[in-house]
Design a protein around this motif. Structure first.
Motif, short mmCIF file in Angstrom:
data_model
loop_
_atom_site.label_atom_id
_atom_site.label_comp_id
_atom_site.label_asym_id
_atom_site.label_seq_id
_atom_site.Cartn_x
_atom_site.Cartn_y
_atom_site.Cartn_z
N SER A 1 -16.45 99.84 45.25
CA SER A 1 -15.81 99.74 44.79
C SER A 1 -14.37 98.95 44.82
CB SER A 1 -15.51 100.52 43.83
OG SER A 1 -14.86 102.06 44.59
N GLN A 2 -13.87 98.92 46.35
CA GLN A 2 -12.52 99.07 46.41
C GLN A 2 -12.85 97.65 47.66
OE1 GLN A 2 -9.97 100.45 45.96
NE2 GLN A 2 -11.64 102.39 44.98
N THR A 3 -14.14 97.19 47.78
CA THR A 3 -14.34 96.28 49.31
C THR A 3 -14.56 94.88 48.12
OG1 THR A 3 -14.72 97.02 50.62
CG2 THR A 3 -15.46 95.32 51.24
N GLU A 4 -13.96 93.63 48.55
CA GLU A 4 -14.60 92.11 48.68
C GLU A 4 -15.43 91.95 48.72
OE1 GLU A 4 -11.15 92.50 49.02
OE2 GLU A 4 -9.93 93.16 47.56
N ARG A 5 -16.43 91.17 47.81
CA ARG A 5 -17.36 90.54 48.46
C ARG A 5 -17.50 89.22 48.84
NH1 ARG A 5 -21.43 91.81 43.65
NH2 ARG A 5 -18.55 91.96 42.60
N SER A 6 -17.60 88.84 50.04
CA SER A 6 -17.82 87.14 50.77
C SER A 6 -18.62 86.95 51.23
CB SER A 6 -15.98 87.46 51.82
OG SER A 6 -16.77 87.87 52.46
N PHE A 7 -18.80 85.75 50.91
CA PHE A 7 -20.27 84.78 51.87
C PHE A 7 -19.94 82.94 52.61
CE2 PHE A 7 -21.41 86.80 48.30
CZ PHE A 7 -22.26 87.69 48.57
N LYS A 8 -20.27 83.51 54.35
CA LYS A 8 -19.56 81.47 54.80
C LYS A 8 -20.91 81.53 55.78
CE LYS A 8 -16.36 79.94 59.09
NZ LYS A 8 -16.40 80.76 59.41
N MET A 9 -20.69 79.63 54.52
CA MET A 9 -22.29 79.09 55.16
C MET A 9 -22.22 78.39 55.10
SD MET A 9 -23.83 79.49 51.09
CE MET A 9 -23.73 81.84 51.20
N LYS A 10 -22.87 77.49 56.03
CA LYS A 10 -22.46 76.23 56.06
C LYS A 10 -24.33 75.26 55.68
CE LYS A 10 -20.59 75.38 60.45
NZ LYS A 10 -20.37 75.00 61.53
N PHE A 11 -24.47 74.11 54.59
CA PHE A 11 -25.84 73.93 53.81
C PHE A 11 -26.01 72.23 55.25
CE2 PHE A 11 -23.23 75.87 51.27
CZ PHE A 11 -24.60 76.99 50.61
N TYR A 12 -26.79 71.77 54.67
CA TYR A 12 -27.29 70.96 55.33
C TYR A 12 -28.44 69.89 54.13
CZ TYR A 12 -26.99 73.38 59.41
OH TYR A 12 -26.90 74.57 60.65
N ILE A 13 -27.63 68.84 53.83
CA ILE A 13 -27.89 67.31 52.59
C ILE A 13 -27.88 66.06 53.05
CG2 ILE A 13 -26.41 68.79 51.52
CD1 ILE A 13 -24.32 66.57 51.37
N SER A 14 -29.24 66.25 52.55
CA SER A 14 -29.25 64.70 52.33
C SER A 14 -29.19 63.40 51.50
CB SER A 14 -30.68 64.38 52.82
OG SER A 14 -31.56 65.03 51.41
N SER A 15 -28.88 62.30 51.93
CA SER A 15 -28.06 61.14 50.88
C SER A 15 -28.85 59.99 50.63
CB SER A 15 -26.81 61.21 51.29
OG SER A 15 -26.53 60.79 52.33
N GLN A 16 -28.62 59.62 49.42
CA GLN A 16 -29.22 58.57 49.42
C GLN A 16 -28.64 57.53 49.58
OE1 GLN A 16 -28.58 57.54 44.63
NE2 GLN A 16 -30.60 58.99 44.65
N VAL A 17 -29.34 56.60 50.81
CA VAL A 17 -29.02 55.12 51.85
C VAL A 17 -27.75 54.52 51.21
CG1 VAL A 17 -30.43 53.23 51.09
CG2 VAL A 17 -29.65 53.86 52.88
N ASP A 18 -27.71 54.47 49.90
CA ASP A 18 -26.28 52.81 49.03
C ASP A 18 -25.12 54.40 48.96
OD1 ASP A 18 -27.77 54.22 46.86
OD2 ASP A 18 -27.91 52.69 46.41
N SER A 19 -25.66 55.78 49.12
CA SER A 19 -24.19 56.93 48.44
C SER A 19 -23.09 56.44 49.18
CB SER A 19 -24.85 58.06 48.61
OG SER A 19 -25.10 58.60 49.35
N GLU A 20 -22.19 57.06 49.17
CA GLU A 20 -21.27 56.80 49.60
C GLU A 20 -19.69 57.76 49.24
OE1 GLU A 20 -17.34 53.98 51.42
OE2 GLU A 20 -19.19 53.22 50.31
N GLY A 21 -19.00 58.97 49.28
CA GLY A 21 -18.09 59.68 48.73
C GLY A 21 -17.80 61.05 48.77
N ASP A 22 -17.11 61.89 48.84
CA ASP A 22 -16.79 63.33 48.62
C ASP A 22 -18.24 64.21 48.63
OD1 ASP A 22 -14.18 62.49 50.00
OD2 ASP A 22 -12.83 63.60 48.47
N VAL A 23 -18.34 64.66 49.37
CA VAL A 23 -19.25 65.47 49.12
C VAL A 23 -18.91 67.50 48.63
CG1 VAL A 23 -21.69 66.97 49.72
CG2 VAL A 23 -20.95 64.80 50.89
#
Length: 450
Positions: free
Chosen positions: A270-292
């Motif tokens: 009850s005194q500990t904050e939960r946390s998660f650190k992760m990376k993801f692998y994403i594919s995108s459409q060939v004509d896409s552009e912008g911030d993920v």
């Protein structure tokens, strides 16, 4: 009509004659009917500043009113008032709605507004202690800190009091991310390294502010698909919960969706904050552009968003024909191409006095298109095609073929972490690069000419 108190316990009253006869000192009974119910909230919620109760499910918090020494009188009314910035969801409290309690006891809604609910004591309150649960359906509009409900007896025998039923923490979720890498649109799943986002850290603003056993939704832009993940750290949850979380993610990530959903594990303390650190692998459409931009939501109250990558279309990557250097460092999975850092999944290393480099990353750094780097799983063979060159290497073999001409190497080709590695001098021979070794800095520099 005279006001009468219905007592729940027998009480002894001493008259003056009894005192004169030598009885005990007079017993003075205080006629105070303002504290004759026990009012409690069964669960105090941590909610965001835009929270609204789910009308399709049971209320997550209830006010329990229990009869104590003095009985309740049917027909009497009392009022429940919310603190400023919070409103009742009045659709859940229509006039005439009855909240049934134990052994025939009940309260009936007389009327309800955004701030007040007036209830009438109804049902049977005779014979023994009884109680009624009142579900709390509400929405937060402009509030911070403890949210309270006031019980106003209004002439009934209920106890007056203010009771905290929820709290709006200043910060429920803290989100941190590394510098967003640049990903090229249209990349396939063959090399996850090229699809890797920045590491995303999600942490509770305060211990137990997230709701356990509720869902967390991680959403990526519609023009992306999630093809993998890496759970780097998970704090405040058990090893078993971590394994269950990974199993869930393995199941949910199919490469066909832009969202991931999992259930928030219970905190180990009850005194500990939960946390998660992760990376993801994403594919995108060939004509896409912008911030993920990753958006995090769900009933577990994990809320926030962060930019984890930037996608640019292939045509925006211009090849510079000017000479440049490619620098590798022993033991480091980052290499520099023309001053720009890139990541590898295997680092250069020294073994038996020989310096080994991952041939795939060297080839790409020297301008070989990834489509021209071919891997034959059955034969354990790598073929690299560049301009008029065709280079072949076989794992476990010491034969290097350049346009069909064999060169015998003094060590065989190795496979490390599913990557083909080759000694430094044979890399230069195969790809025609000028190679410089700096023993002091443990770096290899490939000079790429115009």
């Amino acid at each position: 009509m005279a006001f009468q108190i219905k007592l729940k316990r027998p009480m002894r009253i001493l008259t003056s004659a009894m005192v004169a006869a030598g009885a005990l000192t007079p017993f003075v009974f205080p006629l105070d009917v303002s504290a004759n119910s026990k009012n409690i909230v069964d669960r105090i919620l941590a909610v965001p500043d835009n929270y609204e109760s789910d009308l399709n499910g049971n209320a997550l918090s209830n006010l329990i009113i229990k009869e104590e020494d003095v009985g309740f009188t049917s027909g009497d009314t009392f009022r429940l008032t919310l603190s400023p910035g919070v409103k009742w969801l009045t659709s859940q409290y229509p006039s005439g709605k009855m909240f049934k309690g134990t052994n025939g006891a009940s309260f009936t809604v007389a009327q309800a507004t955004a701030q007040n609910i007036e209830l009438e004591i109804s049902g049977s309150w005779e014979g023994g202690d009884k109680s009624v649960n009142i579900p709390l359906y509400f929405k937060v509009e402009d509030a911070l800190g403890d949210l309270k409900v006031t019980v106003d007896p209004r002439g009934s025998t209920l106890s007056y009091g203010q009771y905290t039923f929820a709290t709006v923490p200043a910060v429920i979720t803290k989100i941190n991310t590394e510098e967003a890498p640049i990903l090229i649109a249209g990349q396939n799943n063959e090399d996850l390294q090229k699809l890797e986002t920045a590491a995303l850290t999600i942490k509770e603003g305060s211990a137990n502010s997230w709701l356990s056993r509720n869902n967390v939704v991680i959403e990526f832009p519609e023009w992306t698909k999630v093809v993998g993940y890496k759970l780097i750290e998970a704090n405040g949850i058990s090893d078993r919960s971590r394994q269950e979380l990974e199993n869930t993610l393995n199941t949910k990530i199919t490469g066909e969706k832009n969202t991931i959903e999992f259930i928030m594990p219970t905190s180990t303390s009850s005194q500990t904050e939960r946390s998660f650190k992760m990376k993801f692998y994403i594919s995108s459409q060939v004509d896409s552009e912008g911030d993920v931009t990753v958006k995090i939501s769900g009933s577990a109250l994990v809320r926030g968003e962060a930019i984890v990558a930037k996608v640019v279309p292939p045509q925006t990557i211009e090849e510079d024909s000017s000479p440049y250097d490619v620098v590798f460092k022993i033991g480091n999975t980052t290499y520099s191409k023309a001053g720009v850092d890139n990541l590898m999944d295997v680092a250069p290393f020294i073994e038996a006095g020989r310096t080994y480099l991952p041939i795939r990353y060297v080839a790409e750094a020297l301008g070989v298109n990834r489509d021209n780097i071919l891997w034959d799983e059955a034969r354990g063979q790598v073929t690299i095609n560049k301009d008029d060159l065709s280079i072949q290497l076989t794992v476990g073999s010491n034969v290097l073929k350049i346009n069909g001409k064999e060169t015998i190497m003094d060590v065989p080709v190795k496979n490390v972490k599913s990557r083909t590695v080759l000694p430094l001098n044979f890399v230069s021979q195969a790809l025609g690069a000028q190679v410089n070794w700096n023993d002091a800095t443990q770096t290899i520099t490939l000079k790429v000419k115009e």
